[in-house]
Design a protein around this motif. Sequence first.
Motif, PDB file in Angstrom:
ATOM      1  N   MET A   1      32.454  -5.256  -8.986  1.00 49.30           N
ATOM      2  CA  MET A   1      31.272  -4.635  -8.525  1.00 49.30           C
ATOM      3  C   MET A   1      31.446  -3.626  -7.368  1.00 49.30           C
ATOM      4  N   ALA A   2      30.790  -2.315  -7.534  1.00 48.33           N
ATOM      5  CA  ALA A   2      31.062  -1.344  -6.594  1.00 48.33           C
ATOM      6  C   ALA A   2      29.901  -1.837  -5.279  1.00 48.33           C
ATOM      7  N   GLU A   3      30.318  -1.438  -4.171  1.00 46.51           N
ATOM      8  CA  GLU A   3      29.232  -1.841  -3.037  1.00 46.51           C
ATOM      9  C   GLU A   3      28.216  -0.785  -3.200  1.00 46.51           C
ATOM     10  N   HIS A   4      26.866  -1.067  -2.573  1.00 45.73           N
ATOM     11  CA  HIS A   4      25.768  -0.101  -2.808  1.00 45.73           C
ATOM     12  C   HIS A   4      26.063   0.619  -1.516  1.00 45.73           C
ATOM     13  N   VAL A   5      25.832   2.153  -1.874  1.00 49.81           N
ATOM     14  CA  VAL A   5      25.948   3.170  -0.802  1.00 49.81           C
ATOM     15  C   VAL A   5      24.286   3.289  -0.291  1.00 49.81           C
ATOM     16  N   GLY A   6      24.083   3.312   0.628  1.00 45.91           N
ATOM     17  CA  GLY A   6      22.607   3.316   1.013  1.00 45.91           C
ATOM     18  C   GLY A   6      22.043   4.693   0.824  1.00 45.91           C
ATOM     19  N   GLN A   7      20.745   4.630   0.318  1.00 49.95           N
ATOM     20  CA  GLN A   7      20.028   5.816  -0.002  1.00 49.95           C
ATOM     21  C   GLN A   7      19.191   6.136   1.119  1.00 49.95           C
ATOM     22  N   ARG A   8      18.614   7.514   1.135  1.00 50.16           N
ATOM     23  CA  ARG A   8      17.439   7.951   2.064  1.00 50.16           C
ATOM     24  C   ARG A   8      16.318   7.739   0.998  1.00 50.16           C
ATOM     25  N   ILE A   9      15.274   6.819   1.538  1.00 44.23           N
ATOM     26  CA  ILE A   9      13.987   6.645   0.421  1.00 44.23           C
ATOM     27  C   ILE A   9      13.073   7.644   1.353  1.00 44.23           C
ATOM     28  N   GLY A  10      12.380   8.461   1.054  1.00 37.52           N
ATOM     29  CA  GLY A  10      11.124   8.960   1.644  1.00 37.52           C
ATOM     30  C   GLY A  10       9.798   8.151   1.400  1.00 37.52           C
ATOM     31  N   TYR A  11       8.964   8.241   2.295  1.00 40.00           N
ATOM     32  CA  TYR A  11       7.591   7.485   1.843  1.00 40.00           C
ATOM     33  C   TYR A  11       6.717   8.746   2.657  1.00 40.00           C
ATOM     34  N   ALA A  12       5.712   9.094   1.846  1.00 38.79           N
ATOM     35  CA  ALA A  12       4.675  10.078   2.319  1.00 38.79           C
ATOM     36  C   ALA A  12       3.222   9.521   2.050  1.00 38.79           C
ATOM     37  N   ARG A  13       2.248   9.618   2.612  1.00 39.44           N
ATOM     38  CA  ARG A  13       0.846   9.190   2.424  1.00 39.44           C
ATOM     39  C   ARG A  13      -0.103   9.947   3.213  1.00 39.44           C
ATOM     40  N   ALA A  14      -1.197  10.276   2.167  1.00 35.25           N
ATOM     41  CA  ALA A  14      -2.136  11.023   2.926  1.00 35.25           C
ATOM     42  C   ALA A  14      -3.338  10.006   2.447  1.00 35.25           C
ATOM     43  N   SER A  15      -4.578  10.200   3.145  1.00 36.19           N
ATOM     44  CA  SER A  15      -5.702   9.248   3.144  1.00 36.19           C
ATOM     45  C   SER A  15      -6.543   9.759   1.941  1.00 36.19           C
ATOM     46  N   SER A  16      -6.608  10.936   1.502  1.00 31.55           N
ATOM     47  CA  SER A  16      -7.457  11.188   0.265  1.00 31.55           C
ATOM     48  C   SER A  16      -6.799  12.256  -0.598  1.00 31.55           C
ATOM     49  N   THR A  17      -7.243  12.415  -1.611  1.00 27.83           N
ATOM     50  CA  THR A  17      -6.729  13.441  -2.780  1.00 27.83           C
ATOM     51  C   THR A  17      -6.414  14.718  -2.161  1.00 27.83           C
ATOM     52  N   ASP A  18      -7.772  15.247  -1.464  1.00 24.58           N
ATOM     53  CA  ASP A  18      -7.584  16.810  -0.967  1.00 24.58           C
ATOM     54  C   ASP A  18      -6.849  16.958  -0.102  1.00 24.58           C
ATOM     55  N   GLN A  19      -5.876  15.953   0.641  1.00 24.95           N
ATOM     56  CA  GLN A  19      -4.936  16.375   1.755  1.00 24.95           C
ATOM     57  C   GLN A  19      -3.651  16.725   1.049  1.00 24.95           C
ATOM     58  N   ASN A  20      -2.750  17.327   1.801  1.00 25.80           N
ATOM     59  CA  ASN A  20      -1.615  18.000   1.331  1.00 25.80           C
ATOM     60  C   ASN A  20      -0.543  17.193   2.250  1.00 25.80           C
ATOM     61  N   LEU A  21       0.593  16.863   1.310  1.00 22.99           N
ATOM     62  CA  LEU A  21       1.583  15.855   1.539  1.00 22.99           C
ATOM     63  C   LEU A  21       2.892  17.010   2.058  1.00 22.99           C
ATOM     64  N   ALA A  22       2.841  18.221   1.897  1.00 18.15           N
ATOM     65  CA  ALA A  22       4.018  19.194   2.132  1.00 18.15           C
ATOM     66  C   ALA A  22       4.527  19.000   3.595  1.00 18.15           C
ATOM     67  N   ARG A  23       3.822  18.874   4.579  1.00 16.60           N
ATOM     68  CA  ARG A  23       4.286  18.867   5.862  1.00 16.60           C
ATOM     69  C   ARG A  23       5.128  17.472   6.137  1.00 16.60           C
ATOM     70  N   GLN A  24       4.641  16.492   5.719  1.00 18.23           N
ATOM     71  CA  GLN A  24       5.191  15.192   5.762  1.00 18.23           C
ATOM     72  C   GLN A  24       6.668  15.057   4.997  1.00 18.23           C
TER      73      GLN A  24
END
Length: 154
Positions: A1-24
């Motif tokens: 079985m091949a060893e897992h090569v780590g991924q970069r996983i992003g997480y972005a959160r805004a407090s409300s639906t009218d906020q934009n996540l683009a900067r994050q």
Amino acid sequence: MAEHVGQRIGYARASSTDQNLARQITALGQVHRLFEEKQSGARRDGRTALAEMIAYAREGDTVVVSSMDRLARSVVDLNQIVGELVTKGLVVEFVNERVTFRPGTTDAFAEFQLNIMASFAQLERAIAKERQAEGIRAAKARGVYAGSVGRQAG
């Protein structure tokens, strides 16, 4: 079985639906997978993208978050989430604070910074809630309060 090569996983959160996540998202840089949500960070309940990200991430992956207050808005939650991720064998990187948590290592300054930044986020949220309550009281006193809009700061 091949060893897992780590991924970069992003997480972005805004407090409300009218906020934009683009900067994050820009701050995260190149990621293999991005989890986004528009939900208050006051509590962990109801944050499906956070739960999905934790379930998806595997040992050796790096979770990248633009800022500590995007992961959680309370000292307890931020410590629990970072602890859970690191215990799972993940690296947790906060871009704005330039702080990284790694499995099997202890960095007293990074932990101090985590708690200070979480305290500021928690205080900021408490002040916003207090101002919101003051505004509602003032509107009610003027007879112009129309009721709750169902949104939460955070």
